[in-house]
Design a protein around this motif. Structure first.
Motif, PDB file in Angstrom:
ATOM      1  N   GLN A   6       0.880  -1.160   0.000  1.00  0.00           N
ATOM      2  CA  GLN A   6       0.000   0.000   0.000  1.00  0.00           C
ATOM      3  C   GLN A   6       0.919   1.212   0.000  1.00  0.00           C
ATOM      4  N   CYS A  23      -3.652  -0.510  -3.702  1.00  0.00           N
ATOM      5  CA  CYS A  23      -3.127  -1.777  -3.203  1.00  0.00           C
ATOM      6  C   CYS A  23      -2.567  -2.556  -4.384  1.00  0.00           C
ATOM      7  N   TRP A  35     -10.198  -6.219   1.759  1.00  0.00           N
ATOM      8  CA  TRP A  35      -9.921  -4.957   2.433  1.00  0.00           C
ATOM      9  C   TRP A  35     -10.495  -5.056   3.848  1.00  0.00           C
ATOM     10  N   TYR A  86      -6.570  -1.601   5.509  1.00  0.00           N
ATOM     11  CA  TYR A  86      -5.541  -2.590   5.193  1.00  0.00           C
ATOM     12  C   TYR A  86      -6.006  -3.479   4.045  1.00  0.00           C
ATOM     13  N   PHE A  99      -0.928  -8.979   5.113  1.00  0.00           N
ATOM     14  CA  PHE A  99      -1.439  -7.611   5.094  1.00  0.00           C
ATOM     15  C   PHE A  99      -0.422  -6.636   4.533  1.00  0.00           C
ATOM     16  N   GLN A 101       0.844  -2.491   4.643  1.00  0.00           N
ATOM     17  CA  GLN A 101       1.225  -1.650   5.780  1.00  0.00           C
ATOM     18  C   GLN A 101       0.100  -0.734   6.243  1.00  0.00           C
ATOM     19  N   GLY A 102      -0.954  -0.652   5.432  1.00  0.00           N
ATOM     20  CA  GLY A 102      -2.088   0.159   5.837  1.00  0.00           C
ATOM     21  C   GLY A 102      -2.016   1.585   5.322  1.00  0.00           C
TER      22      GLY A 102
ATOM     23  N   GLN B  37       1.143  -5.782  15.381  1.00  0.00           N
ATOM     24  CA  GLN B  37       0.920  -4.503  14.710  1.00  0.00           C
ATOM     25  C   GLN B  37       1.877  -3.488  15.306  1.00  0.00           C
ATOM     26  N   GLY B  42       2.510  -2.151   9.672  1.00  0.00           N
ATOM     27  CA  GLY B  42       1.381  -2.969   9.252  1.00  0.00           C
ATOM     28  C   GLY B  42       1.176  -4.140  10.173  1.00  0.00           C
TER      29      GLY B  42
END
Lengths: 109, 116
Positions: A6, A23, A35, A86, A99, A101-102, B37, B42
């Motif tokens: 991301q 993404c 998501w 995420y 996942f 990294q957001g 986290q 992330g």
């Protein structure tokens, strides 16, 4: 190896504006993409999954295998969309979610 | 309970001490996951349980980390000789089976670990 990227850690848009959270993924097989969203002081929760081709809270995401992308989009952002988003990938054999990294999305009034 | 429950919510420990983090999954969920986290990192996969066995523990960062699950339910993540870099939010999730396309993972509220 599976990887989710991301590229934007922070994204800020005005209320009513379109929003797109990017993404990209790397995986050689057929991925399953999701998501997840985490609102302030709440748990991480599923927003949508690519196989369902659903629209949740006005958000949609299309899997583009050619570009290996699964961008999340909403045509008109609302203040309550402010959250951490995420992107996640899985496949049938892996039994785990990988996942990104957001991206922290902030909707300004 | 209605959801995945983790305890404690917050834990402050001194460097070098051992800590145990607990996860109560949703009743009937056979799959259980631990994630970490960290700020700006992330969600990092740690370990996956199917029933009481852990077919994938590839994410455990060192041999100071271990986890077990008993009775196909409660899981404990143990960190020995904690270091400052272990400070993070530890998330537990459970799902009915694995993370297949139609199987949603439900997350707990997390345990915030601070090593001082």
């Amino acid at each position: 190896a599976q990887r989710v990227t991301q590229p934007e850690k922070l994204l800020s848009v005005f209320k009513g504006a379109p929003v797109e959270l990017k993404c990209n993924y790397s995986y050689s097989g057929s991925p399953e993409l999701f998501w997840y969203v985490q609102y302030s002081r709440q748990r991480l929760q599923l927003l949508l999954r690519h196989i369902s081709r659903e629209s949740i809270k006005g958000f949609t995401a299309d899997l583009n295998k050619g570009e290996t992308s699964f961008h999340l989009k909403k045509p008109f952002a609302q203040e309550e969309d402010s959250a951490m988003y995420y992107c996640a990938l899985s496949h049938q054999g892996a039994q785990k979610l990988v996942f990104g990294q957001g991206t922290r999305l902030t909707i300004n009034p | 309970g209605a959801g995945v429950s983790q305890s404690p919510s917050n834990k402050v420990t001194e460097k070098g001490k051992d800590v145990e983090l607990r996860c109560d999954p949703i009743s009937g969920h056979t799959a259980l996951y631990w994630y970490r986290q960290s700020l700006g990192q992330g969600l990092e996969f740690l370990i996956y349980f199917q029933g009481n066995s852990a077919p994938d523990k590839s994410g455990l960062p060192s041999d100071r980390f271990s986890a077990e699950r008993t009775g196909g339910s409660v899981s404990t993540l143990t960190i020995q000789r904690t270091q400052q870099e272990d400070s993070a939010v530890y998330l537990c999730a459970s799902s009915l089976k694995g993370t297949g396309v139609y199987t949603e993972a439900f997350f707990g509220q997390g345990t915030r670990l601070t090593v001082v």
